[in-house]
Design a protein around this motif. Structure first.
Motif, PDB file in Angstrom:
ATOM      1  N   GLU A   1       0.835  -1.195   0.000  1.00 40.01           N
ATOM      2  CA  GLU A   1       0.000   0.000   0.000  1.00 40.01           C
ATOM      3  C   GLU A   1       0.880   1.259   0.000  1.00 40.01           C
ATOM      4  O   GLU A   1       1.954   1.276   0.594  1.00 40.01           O
ATOM      5  CB  GLU A   1      -0.911  -0.045   1.229  1.00 40.01           C
ATOM      6  N   ALA A   2       0.420   2.310  -0.686  1.00 34.12           N
ATOM      7  CA  ALA A   2       1.224   3.523  -0.916  1.00 34.12           C
ATOM      8  C   ALA A   2       1.715   4.171   0.374  1.00 34.12           C
ATOM      9  O   ALA A   2       2.904   4.495   0.496  1.00 34.12           O
ATOM     10  CB  ALA A   2       0.430   4.521  -1.739  1.00 34.12           C
ATOM     11  N   GLU A   3       0.829   4.377   1.336  1.00 30.08           N
ATOM     12  CA  GLU A   3       1.257   5.040   2.572  1.00 30.08           C
ATOM     13  C   GLU A   3       2.325   4.234   3.301  1.00 30.08           C
ATOM     14  O   GLU A   3       3.251   4.804   3.879  1.00 30.08           O
ATOM     15  CB  GLU A   3       0.060   5.289   3.486  1.00 30.08           C
ATOM     16  N   ARG A   4       2.216   2.936   3.251  1.00 25.87           N
ATOM     17  CA  ARG A   4       3.218   2.087   3.896  1.00 25.87           C
ATOM     18  C   ARG A   4       4.567   2.187   3.174  1.00 25.87           C
ATOM     19  O   ARG A   4       5.616   2.291   3.807  1.00 25.87           O
ATOM     20  CB  ARG A   4       2.717   0.647   3.910  1.00 25.87           C
ATOM     21  N   LEU A   5       4.527   2.188   1.847  1.00 23.41           N
ATOM     22  CA  LEU A   5       5.752   2.356   1.060  1.00 23.41           C
ATOM     23  C   LEU A   5       6.404   3.714   1.333  1.00 23.41           C
ATOM     24  O   LEU A   5       7.627   3.816   1.433  1.00 23.41           O
ATOM     25  CB  LEU A   5       5.437   2.258  -0.436  1.00 23.41           C
ATOM     26  N   ILE A   6       5.592   4.732   1.441  1.00 24.23           N
ATOM     27  CA  ILE A   6       6.104   6.074   1.727  1.00 24.23           C
ATOM     28  C   ILE A   6       6.780   6.088   3.090  1.00 24.23           C
ATOM     29  O   ILE A   6       7.874   6.653   3.249  1.00 24.23           O
ATOM     30  CB  ILE A   6       4.974   7.124   1.639  1.00 24.23           C
ATOM     31  N   GLU A   7       6.175   5.443   4.068  1.00 25.18           N
ATOM     32  CA  GLU A   7       6.775   5.391   5.414  1.00 25.18           C
ATOM     33  C   GLU A   7       8.097   4.619   5.391  1.00 25.18           C
ATOM     34  O   GLU A   7       9.066   5.009   6.050  1.00 25.18           O
ATOM     35  CB  GLU A   7       5.802   4.762   6.411  1.00 25.18           C
ATOM     36  N   VAL A   8       8.160   3.552   4.617  1.00 25.53           N
ATOM     37  CA  VAL A   8       9.413   2.801   4.467  1.00 25.53           C
ATOM     38  C   VAL A   8      10.484   3.725   3.875  1.00 25.53           C
ATOM     39  O   VAL A   8      11.634   3.752   4.326  1.00 25.53           O
ATOM     40  CB  VAL A   8       9.212   1.546   3.580  1.00 25.53           C
ATOM     41  N   GLY A   9      10.102   4.504   2.882  1.00 22.97           N
ATOM     42  CA  GLY A   9      11.024   5.447   2.263  1.00 22.97           C
ATOM     43  C   GLY A   9      11.491   6.528   3.230  1.00 22.97           C
ATOM     44  O   GLY A   9      12.674   6.899   3.232  1.00 22.97           O
TER      45      GLY A   9
ATOM     46  N   ALA B   1       5.284   6.753  -9.505  1.00 20.74           N
ATOM     47  CA  ALA B   1       4.360   5.614  -9.467  1.00 20.74           C
ATOM     48  C   ALA B   1       2.989   6.036  -8.942  1.00 20.74           C
ATOM     49  O   ALA B   1       1.959   5.628  -9.485  1.00 20.74           O
ATOM     50  CB  ALA B   1       4.941   4.497  -8.604  1.00 20.74           C
ATOM     51  N   VAL B   2       2.975   6.849  -7.898  1.00 21.85           N
ATOM     52  CA  VAL B   2       1.703   7.354  -7.362  1.00 21.85           C
ATOM     53  C   VAL B   2       1.014   8.209  -8.424  1.00 21.85           C
ATOM     54  O   VAL B   2      -0.198   8.095  -8.646  1.00 21.85           O
ATOM     55  CB  VAL B   2       1.927   8.140  -6.046  1.00 21.85           C
ATOM     56  N   GLY B   3       1.796   9.068  -9.088  1.00 17.08           N
ATOM     57  CA  GLY B   3       1.228   9.888 -10.154  1.00 17.08           C
ATOM     58  C   GLY B   3       0.623   9.042 -11.258  1.00 17.08           C
ATOM     59  O   GLY B   3      -0.482   9.316 -11.735  1.00 17.08           O
ATOM     60  N   SER B   4       1.328   7.999 -11.663  1.00 20.19           N
ATOM     61  CA  SER B   4       0.812   7.105 -12.715  1.00 20.19           C
ATOM     62  C   SER B   4      -0.491   6.448 -12.294  1.00 20.19           C
ATOM     63  O   SER B   4      -1.438   6.355 -13.079  1.00 20.19           O
ATOM     64  CB  SER B   4       1.840   6.016 -13.040  1.00 20.19           C
TER      65      SER B   4
ATOM     66  N   GLN C   1       6.812  -2.027  -5.911  1.00 18.07           N
ATOM     67  CA  GLN C   1       5.987  -2.784  -4.968  1.00 18.07           C
ATOM     68  C   GLN C   1       4.615  -2.151  -4.738  1.00 18.07           C
ATOM     69  O   GLN C   1       3.786  -2.714  -4.026  1.00 18.07           O
ATOM     70  CB  GLN C   1       6.701  -2.904  -3.630  1.00 18.07           C
ATOM     71  N   LEU C   2       4.374  -0.976  -5.336  1.00 18.06           N
ATOM     72  CA  LEU C   2       3.100  -0.276  -5.124  1.00 18.06           C
ATOM     73  C   LEU C   2       1.948  -1.130  -5.629  1.00 18.06           C
ATOM     74  O   LEU C   2       1.895  -1.507  -6.790  1.00 18.06           O
ATOM     75  CB  LEU C   2       3.112   1.074  -5.848  1.00 18.06           C
ATOM     76  N   SER C   3       1.028  -1.438  -4.712  1.00 18.27           N
ATOM     77  CA  SER C   3      -0.105  -2.273  -5.077  1.00 18.27           C
ATOM     78  C   SER C   3      -1.433  -1.524  -5.013  1.00 18.27           C
ATOM     79  O   SER C   3      -2.415  -1.968  -5.588  1.00 18.27           O
ATOM     80  CB  SER C   3      -0.179  -3.494  -4.157  1.00 18.27           C
ATOM     81  N   GLY C   4      -1.468  -0.406  -4.308  1.00 16.20           N
ATOM     82  CA  GLY C   4      -2.718   0.328  -4.210  1.00 16.20           C
ATOM     83  C   GLY C   4      -2.614   1.527  -3.297  1.00 16.20           C
ATOM     84  O   GLY C   4      -1.570   1.788  -2.701  1.00 16.20           O
ATOM     85  N   MET C   5      -3.734   2.246  -3.215  1.00 15.15           N
ATOM     86  CA  MET C   5      -3.850   3.426  -2.367  1.00 15.15           C
ATOM     87  C   MET C   5      -5.167   3.341  -1.621  1.00 15.15           C
ATOM     88  O   MET C   5      -6.214   3.259  -2.259  1.00 15.15           O
ATOM     89  CB  MET C   5      -3.878   4.683  -3.246  1.00 15.15           C
ATOM     90  N   ALA C   6      -5.096   3.365  -0.315  1.00 14.57           N
ATOM     91  CA  ALA C   6      -6.328   3.297   0.468  1.00 14.57           C
ATOM     92  C   ALA C   6      -7.144   4.572   0.275  1.00 14.57           C
ATOM     93  O   ALA C   6      -8.314   4.519  -0.077  1.00 14.57           O
ATOM     94  CB  ALA C   6      -6.015   3.075   1.939  1.00 14.57           C
TER      95      ALA C   6
ATOM     96  N   PRO D   1      -4.645  11.281   2.273  1.00 17.88           N
ATOM     97  CA  PRO D   1      -3.548  10.916   3.172  1.00 17.88           C
ATOM     98  C   PRO D   1      -2.299  10.438   2.423  1.00 17.88           C
ATOM     99  O   PRO D   1      -1.177  10.707   2.858  1.00 17.88           O
ATOM    100  CB  PRO D   1      -4.120   9.792   4.037  1.00 17.88           C
ATOM    101  N   THR D   2      -2.493   9.770   1.290  1.00 19.57           N
ATOM    102  CA  THR D   2      -1.347   9.327   0.504  1.00 19.57           C
ATOM    103  C   THR D   2      -0.578  10.528  -0.027  1.00 19.57           C
ATOM    104  O   THR D   2       0.651  10.588   0.072  1.00 19.57           O
ATOM    105  CB  THR D   2      -1.797   8.425  -0.661  1.00 19.57           C
TER     106      THR D   2
END
Length: 166
Positions: A2-10, A36-39, A80-85, A89-90
């Protein structure tokens, strides 16, 4: 992931970066994630965000810094981006990551005596700044949509009967 989780990892990886090359690699990881989020938003996001999202997806594409061995060794986290809740917030989390990456890059650019690294930092700072502008633009559009939906006096909160009085 999930996007927010990936962002936190980053964000954690950027905070834990040691040395200029690690900071550069994490800044470009952040940029790849922004693209990736933009796409994703350009294809299936709210209609009013799709133009800005397309522009975000194109920022920094083809940059040679993405060929850096420390980025390539672990691969782009953005894959690894699979989605956005939720979109807002993302985007808010992404803005935070891009801002932190920009600050880290300024530190690297100020500390380096190497001309090539300095210009890579400048290129990365420009990409992060432009991406941040696009993300802020999308957040503004979401706010405008909410104001339009709520009308000129805001939305009615709570039971409508309580606003009418006794």
């Amino acid at each position: 992931m999930e996007a927010e989780r990936l962002i936190e990892v980053g964000r954690r990886a950027l905070a834990g970066s040691r040395g200029a090359l690690d900071v550069m690699a994490e800044a470009w990881q952040a940029q790849a994630l922004a693209r990736a989020v933009g796409s994703r938003l350009a294809v299936c996001g709210p209609l009013e965000l799709r133009s800005e999202a397309r522009a975000l997806a194109e920022i920094g594409a083809g940059c040679s810094a993405l060929d850096h061995p420390s980025v390539l060794s672990g691969g782009a986290r953005a894959a690894q981006l699979s989605g956005m809740a939720e979109v807002r917030p993302t985007l808010a989390a992404l803005a935070l990551l891009l801002g932190e990456a920009g600050i880290a890059l300024v530190g690297v650019a100020c500390d380096t005596g190497e001309d090539n690294l300095y210009w890579q930092c400048v290129e990365a700072m420009d990409a992060a700044d432009e991406s941040l502008d696009r993300v802020h633009g999308m957040l503004r559009r979401l706010s405008e949509r909410e104001r339009e939906r709520d009308g000129p006096y805001g939305g009615i909160r709570g039971p409508a009967a309580s606003a009418a009085g006794p």
